[in-house]
Design a protein around this motif. Sequence first.
Motif, mmCIF file in Angstrom:
data_model
loop_
_atom_site.group_PDB
_atom_site.id
_atom_site.type_symbol
_atom_site.label_atom_id
_atom_site.label_comp_id
_atom_site.label_asym_id
_atom_site.label_seq_id
_atom_site.Cartn_x
_atom_site.Cartn_y
_atom_site.Cartn_z
ATOM 1 N N PRO A 35 -8.581 -4.046 -4.016
ATOM 2 C CA PRO A 35 -8.684 -2.606 -4.269
ATOM 3 C C PRO A 35 -7.347 -1.915 -4.495
ATOM 4 O O PRO A 35 -6.316 -2.333 -3.957
ATOM 5 C CB PRO A 35 -9.346 -2.079 -2.993
ATOM 6 N N VAL A 36 -7.382 -0.869 -5.288
ATOM 7 C CA VAL A 36 -6.295 0.108 -5.338
ATOM 8 C C VAL A 36 -6.442 0.960 -4.077
ATOM 9 O O VAL A 36 -7.495 1.555 -3.846
ATOM 10 C CB VAL A 36 -6.393 0.964 -6.607
ATOM 11 N N THR A 37 -5.415 1.046 -3.258
ATOM 12 C CA THR A 37 -5.553 1.664 -1.932
ATOM 13 C C THR A 37 -4.732 2.940 -1.763
ATOM 14 O O THR A 37 -4.512 3.387 -0.641
ATOM 15 C CB THR A 37 -5.147 0.663 -0.835
ATOM 16 N N SER A 38 -4.290 3.517 -2.863
ATOM 17 C CA SER A 38 -3.418 4.692 -2.751
ATOM 18 C C SER A 38 -3.999 5.942 -3.406
ATOM 19 O O SER A 38 -3.334 6.981 -3.426
ATOM 20 C CB SER A 38 -2.063 4.389 -3.405
ATOM 21 N N VAL A 39 -5.228 5.865 -3.933
ATOM 22 C CA VAL A 39 -5.770 6.971 -4.728
ATOM 23 C C VAL A 39 -6.963 7.620 -4.015
ATOM 24 O O VAL A 39 -7.847 6.925 -3.508
ATOM 25 C CB VAL A 39 -6.182 6.488 -6.134
ATOM 26 N N GLU A 80 -7.525 5.759 5.307
ATOM 27 C CA GLU A 80 -6.957 6.391 6.508
ATOM 28 C C GLU A 80 -6.633 7.855 6.241
ATOM 29 O O GLU A 80 -6.865 8.724 7.102
ATOM 30 C CB GLU A 80 -5.704 5.632 6.939
ATOM 31 N N PHE A 81 -6.097 8.134 5.062
ATOM 32 C CA PHE A 81 -5.781 9.517 4.709
ATOM 33 C C PHE A 81 -7.043 10.369 4.720
ATOM 34 O O PHE A 81 -7.050 11.491 5.256
ATOM 35 C CB PHE A 81 -5.121 9.557 3.335
ATOM 36 N N CYS A 82 -8.132 9.856 4.120
ATOM 37 C CA CYS A 82 -9.367 10.645 4.043
ATOM 38 C C CYS A 82 -9.955 10.911 5.424
ATOM 39 O O CYS A 82 -10.432 12.025 5.697
ATOM 40 C CB CYS A 82 -10.383 9.943 3.145
ATOM 41 N N TRP A 83 -9.928 9.914 6.290
ATOM 42 C CA TRP A 83 -10.428 10.153 7.643
ATOM 43 C C TRP A 83 -9.548 11.141 8.396
ATOM 44 O O TRP A 83 -10.032 11.966 9.177
ATOM 45 C CB TRP A 83 -10.532 8.836 8.416
ATOM 46 N N LEU A 139 4.245 9.439 -1.771
ATOM 47 C CA LEU A 139 4.433 10.376 -0.667
ATOM 48 C C LEU A 139 4.994 9.739 0.597
ATOM 49 O O LEU A 139 5.461 10.457 1.494
ATOM 50 C CB LEU A 139 3.100 11.067 -0.328
ATOM 51 N N GLY A 140 4.925 8.418 0.683
ATOM 52 C CA GLY A 140 5.455 7.762 1.871
ATOM 53 C C GLY A 140 4.733 8.119 3.155
ATOM 54 O O GLY A 140 5.361 8.253 4.215
ATOM 55 N N LEU A 141 3.420 8.251 3.071
ATOM 56 C CA LEU A 141 2.657 8.661 4.250
ATOM 57 C C LEU A 141 2.355 7.515 5.201
ATOM 58 O O LEU A 141 1.853 7.724 6.300
ATOM 59 C CB LEU A 141 1.331 9.303 3.818
#
Length: 392
Positions: free
Chosen positions: A360-364, A336-339, A328-330
């Motif tokens: 960690p996997v940091t994109s899921v 950060e997305f969840c917060w 998604l290129g966010l």
Amino acid sequence: MSKSSSLNKVFADLPVTIFEAMSQAARDNNAINLGQGFPDDPGPEDIRRAAADASLNGYNQYPSMMGLPELRQAIATHYGHWHGLKLDPMSEVMVTSGGTEALTSAILAVVQPGDEVVCFQPVYDSYLPIIRQAGGIPRLVRLEPPHWRLNEDMLKSVFNSKTKAVLFNNPLNPSAVVYPREDLELLARYCQEFDVIAICDEVWEHVTFDEHKHIPLITIPGMRERTIKVGSAGKIFSLTGWKIGFVCAAPPLLRVAAKVHQFLTFTTAPNLQAAVAYGLGKSDDYFLSMRKDLTRSRDRLTKGLESLGFPVLKSQGTYFLTVDLSPLGLNESDTEFCWRIVKDYKVAAIPVSAFYEQDPVTSVVRFCFAKKDQTLDTALERLSDAVRGRKR
């Protein structure tokens, strides 16, 4: 020196869990909580009525430490019917106060100081502290999206002469994978080659979808005498607050797990045990209908998220589905997305990186779909602009 400096570091230094943090953020922001894994309905009425009747008209003093005989028999009968697993209810089945206590009893029964324990990341948050409290050394294996599968190289890298146990979650929370027989046979081969005990967290065993079928590791040839199987009535019947867990193992393993259980909770509410015994005896139609209803909710949230541009990794089991944000290129991590979405869009989710201690996997991101249609639809409406990046 303050007293706090001499407290048990295994627990004193633990942060607040991501589940509690996100659930509190959901409350603070009046957000829809698709983070923590619980349904928003009260659960099957007939099973709840059985618990009420047992409370009013049944026995309310200490039940057997091992569990009500009728529940232990019901567990054995249930697994015999669904998995062809033959268990002696009196010597191979124990009831605990939830799946977490069942896992704790199993870990403390098996692991001694210096023992290595293989764990697969993403890993449920209770595993590592209890292993360390027992003096064990976690050996972490990194699973990766989109398939989260096991392979020979990863097992070869961690199994050795010091390996005492492997802790294996199937179906896997949070990645929603139901492991196929070939993966189980691979893991079983390593357990036998290195004389390792498998502690199997199988609380999601009835929550599987499509053509995916749960296969207990204990039923794989060579694993019957070296596996501790853990189940949960809370997950089977969507009654997560009841905290009724099951431990199934060969007598030499169960006897020691029972001694640990004796000094953790000792026993479990008898009225809830009686109701679970009733529930486990329900016809196949109940369990198949439960899966059908959850499949419909999974598909509803999946289609809604995909329509908004979220890349969904299809859920094979559990209450959860995951979204891989990387395409998604966010320009933000899963955390950060969840917060951002809990504050700006009033929807709570869980970053899967929280289930990793190393690399960690940091994109899921994980969403819970075990909710009413209106809850899911409102969440989707709120998220309609989230993939466009940070709110302007």
